[in-house]
Design a protein around this motif. Structure first.
Motif, PDB file in Angstrom:
ATOM      1  N   ALA A 296       0.835  -1.205   0.000  1.00  0.00           N
ATOM      2  CA  ALA A 296       0.000   0.000   0.000  1.00  0.00           C
ATOM      3  C   ALA A 296       0.869   1.254   0.000  1.00  0.00           C
ATOM      4  CB  ALA A 296      -0.931  -0.008   1.202  1.00  0.00           C
ATOM      5  N   LEU A 297       1.981   1.212   0.703  1.00  0.00           N
ATOM      6  CA  LEU A 297       2.891   2.355   0.706  1.00  0.00           C
ATOM      7  C   LEU A 297       3.518   2.578  -0.667  1.00  0.00           C
ATOM      8  CD1 LEU A 297       4.669   1.866   4.147  1.00  0.00           C
ATOM      9  CD2 LEU A 297       2.925   3.532   3.554  1.00  0.00           C
ATOM     10  N   PHE A 298       3.944   1.488  -1.306  1.00  0.00           N
ATOM     11  CA  PHE A 298       4.488   1.612  -2.666  1.00  0.00           C
ATOM     12  C   PHE A 298       3.433   2.149  -3.633  1.00  0.00           C
ATOM     13  CE2 PHE A 298       7.989  -1.345  -1.508  1.00  0.00           C
ATOM     14  CZ  PHE A 298       9.040  -0.607  -2.042  1.00  0.00           C
TER      15      PHE A 298
ATOM     16  N   LYS B 148      10.433  12.021 -15.475  1.00  0.00           N
ATOM     17  CA  LYS B 148      10.884  11.657 -14.127  1.00  0.00           C
ATOM     18  C   LYS B 148       9.767  10.992 -13.341  1.00  0.00           C
ATOM     19  CE  LYS B 148      14.820  13.707 -14.671  1.00  0.00           C
ATOM     20  NZ  LYS B 148      15.931  12.930 -15.120  1.00  0.00           N
ATOM     21  N   CYS B 149       8.599  11.588 -13.368  1.00  0.00           N
ATOM     22  CA  CYS B 149       7.492  11.071 -12.559  1.00  0.00           C
ATOM     23  C   CYS B 149       6.924   9.784 -13.135  1.00  0.00           C
ATOM     24  CB  CYS B 149       6.410  12.132 -12.436  1.00  0.00           C
ATOM     25  SG  CYS B 149       6.967  13.564 -11.501  1.00  0.00           S
ATOM     26  N   ASP B 150       6.932   9.652 -14.433  1.00  0.00           N
ATOM     27  CA  ASP B 150       6.426   8.425 -15.041  1.00  0.00           C
ATOM     28  C   ASP B 150       7.316   7.244 -14.685  1.00  0.00           C
ATOM     29  OD1 ASP B 150       4.877   6.749 -16.653  1.00  0.00           O
ATOM     30  OD2 ASP B 150       6.182   7.083 -18.368  1.00  0.00           O
ATOM     31  N   THR B 151       8.606   7.453 -14.720  1.00  0.00           N
ATOM     32  CA  THR B 151       9.532   6.371 -14.376  1.00  0.00           C
ATOM     33  C   THR B 151       9.389   5.959 -12.913  1.00  0.00           C
ATOM     34  OG1 THR B 151      11.095   7.192 -16.023  1.00  0.00           O
ATOM     35  CG2 THR B 151      11.948   5.683 -14.369  1.00  0.00           C
ATOM     36  N   GLY B 152       9.462   6.922 -12.023  1.00  0.00           N
ATOM     37  CA  GLY B 152       9.365   6.611 -10.599  1.00  0.00           C
ATOM     38  C   GLY B 152       8.009   6.070 -10.194  1.00  0.00           C
ATOM     39  N   GLY B 153       6.953   6.650 -10.738  1.00  0.00           N
ATOM     40  CA  GLY B 153       5.608   6.194 -10.395  1.00  0.00           C
ATOM     41  C   GLY B 153       5.313   4.801 -10.919  1.00  0.00           C
ATOM     42  N   ALA B 154       5.712   4.531 -12.142  1.00  0.00           N
ATOM     43  CA  ALA B 154       5.452   3.207 -12.715  1.00  0.00           C
ATOM     44  C   ALA B 154       6.246   2.124 -11.983  1.00  0.00           C
ATOM     45  CB  ALA B 154       5.803   3.200 -14.204  1.00  0.00           C
ATOM     46  N   ILE B 155       7.479   2.427 -11.618  1.00  0.00           N
ATOM     47  CA  ILE B 155       8.283   1.441 -10.897  1.00  0.00           C
ATOM     48  C   ILE B 155       7.682   1.169  -9.523  1.00  0.00           C
ATOM     49  CG2 ILE B 155      10.528   1.078  -9.803  1.00  0.00           C
ATOM     50  CD1 ILE B 155      11.759   2.414 -12.271  1.00  0.00           C
ATOM     51  N   SER B 156       7.225   2.215  -8.843  1.00  0.00           N
ATOM     52  CA  SER B 156       6.608   2.022  -7.529  1.00  0.00           C
ATOM     53  C   SER B 156       5.318   1.223  -7.622  1.00  0.00           C
ATOM     54  CB  SER B 156       6.324   3.376  -6.877  1.00  0.00           C
ATOM     55  OG  SER B 156       7.509   4.059  -6.618  1.00  0.00           O
ATOM     56  N   ILE B 157       4.500   1.505  -8.611  1.00  0.00           N
ATOM     57  CA  ILE B 157       3.236   0.789  -8.772  1.00  0.00           C
ATOM     58  C   ILE B 157       3.489  -0.670  -9.154  1.00  0.00           C
ATOM     59  CG2 ILE B 157       1.140   0.652 -10.177  1.00  0.00           C
ATOM     60  CD1 ILE B 157       1.171   3.751 -10.187  1.00  0.00           C
TER      61      ILE B 157
ATOM     62  N   THR C 203       6.124  -2.395  -8.409  1.00  0.00           N
ATOM     63  CA  THR C 203       6.651  -3.047  -7.208  1.00  0.00           C
ATOM     64  C   THR C 203       5.522  -3.415  -6.260  1.00  0.00           C
ATOM     65  OG1 THR C 203       8.700  -1.796  -7.432  1.00  0.00           O
ATOM     66  CG2 THR C 203       8.263  -2.806  -5.291  1.00  0.00           C
ATOM     67  N   ALA C 204       4.555  -2.522  -6.093  1.00  0.00           N
ATOM     68  CA  ALA C 204       3.398  -2.822  -5.250  1.00  0.00           C
ATOM     69  C   ALA C 204       2.602  -4.000  -5.803  1.00  0.00           C
ATOM     70  CB  ALA C 204       2.502  -1.588  -5.136  1.00  0.00           C
ATOM     71  N   LEU C 205       2.439  -4.050  -7.120  1.00  0.00           N
ATOM     72  CA  LEU C 205       1.719  -5.177  -7.724  1.00  0.00           C
ATOM     73  C   LEU C 205       2.474  -6.487  -7.540  1.00  0.00           C
ATOM     74  CD1 LEU C 205       0.455  -3.605 -11.058  1.00  0.00           C
ATOM     75  CD2 LEU C 205      -0.907  -4.305  -9.101  1.00  0.00           C
ATOM     76  N   ALA C 206       3.786  -6.441  -7.651  1.00  0.00           N
ATOM     77  CA  ALA C 206       4.580  -7.662  -7.481  1.00  0.00           C
ATOM     78  C   ALA C 206       4.510  -8.166  -6.044  1.00  0.00           C
ATOM     79  CB  ALA C 206       6.025  -7.415  -7.886  1.00  0.00           C
ATOM     80  N   ILE C 207       4.506  -7.254  -5.090  1.00  0.00           N
ATOM     81  CA  ILE C 207       4.448  -7.656  -3.686  1.00  0.00           C
ATOM     82  C   ILE C 207       3.057  -8.165  -3.320  1.00  0.00           C
ATOM     83  CG2 ILE C 207       4.601  -6.809  -1.314  1.00  0.00           C
ATOM     84  CD1 ILE C 207       6.774  -4.873  -2.307  1.00  0.00           C
ATOM     85  N   ALA C 208       2.026  -7.479  -3.805  1.00  0.00           N
ATOM     86  CA  ALA C 208       0.655  -7.786  -3.384  1.00  0.00           C
ATOM     87  C   ALA C 208       0.032  -8.970  -4.109  1.00  0.00           C
ATOM     88  CB  ALA C 208      -0.231  -6.564  -3.586  1.00  0.00           C
ATOM     89  N   SER C 209       0.540  -9.340  -5.254  1.00  0.00           N
ATOM     90  CA  SER C 209      -0.109 -10.390  -6.046  1.00  0.00           C
ATOM     91  C   SER C 209       0.142 -11.778  -5.465  1.00  0.00           C
ATOM     92  CB  SER C 209       0.391 -10.339  -7.488  1.00  0.00           C
ATOM     93  OG  SER C 209       1.744 -10.684  -7.537  1.00  0.00           O
ATOM     94  N   ASP C 210      -0.784 -12.660  -5.745  1.00  0.00           N
ATOM     95  CA  ASP C 210      -0.646 -14.060  -5.328  1.00  0.00           C
ATOM     96  C   ASP C 210      -0.133 -14.929  -6.467  1.00  0.00           C
ATOM     97  OD1 ASP C 210      -1.525 -13.535  -2.779  1.00  0.00           O
ATOM     98  OD2 ASP C 210      -3.627 -13.874  -3.282  1.00  0.00           O
ATOM     99  N   PHE C 211       0.506 -14.297  -7.434  1.00  0.00           N
ATOM    100  CA  PHE C 211       1.037 -15.030  -8.575  1.00  0.00           C
ATOM    101  C   PHE C 211       2.293 -15.793  -8.167  1.00  0.00           C
ATOM    102  CE2 PHE C 211      -0.988 -11.368 -10.889  1.00  0.00           C
ATOM    103  CZ  PHE C 211      -2.060 -12.106 -11.363  1.00  0.00           C
ATOM    104  N   PRO C 212       2.692 -16.759  -8.998  1.00  0.00           N
ATOM    105  CA  PRO C 212       3.960 -17.460  -8.723  1.00  0.00           C
ATOM    106  C   PRO C 212       5.162 -16.514  -8.848  1.00  0.00           C
ATOM    107  CG  PRO C 212       2.720 -18.563 -10.462  1.00  0.00           C
ATOM    108  CD  PRO C 212       1.972 -17.339 -10.106  1.00  0.00           C
TER     109      PRO C 212
END
Length: 104
Positions: free
Chosen positions: A4-6, A36-45, A47-56
């Motif tokens: 959620a923080l990411f 600048k904002c597109d790069t940082g924002g997309a990477i953060s989002i 990262t949040a999806l990778a952490i939160a997902s229940d995928f393999p």
């Protein structure tokens, strides 16, 4: 919780990139804000999806590969757009002379 923080951090960055796109006067400053904002924002989002997902783990690694690709390609694309704008004759409206205060 950490995802959620990411996600909030990514949305926060994307919001200010959009604000810069709407407020800045010319293509160069707008491009700087959005790149600048597109790069940082997309990477953060991502990262949040990778952490939160229940995928393999393989799918989570794909999220990080996409984030790495964005981190490498977005600055190059932004540079190419700025160079094309410069070669087509678009002059910057905002100029900053950081040495102006030296000369009275």
């Amino acid at each position: 919780m950490i995802e959620a923080l990411f996600l909030l951090f990514g949305l926060f960055i994307m919001f200010f990139g959009t604000l810069g796109l709407l407020r800045f006067p010319d293509v160069y400053t707008r491009l700087h804000a959005t790149a600048k904002c597109d790069t940082g924002g997309a990477i953060s989002i991502l990262t949040a999806l990778a952490i939160a997902s229940d995928f393999p783990l393989v799918v989570k690694l794909k999220f990080f590969v996409i984030a790495l690709t964005i981190a490498m390609i977005n600055p190059m694309v932004s540079h190419a757009i700025a160079r094309a704008a410069y070669k087509s004759g678009i002059k910057p409206k905002a100029t900053v002379d950081m040495y102006a205060w030296d000369n009275p």
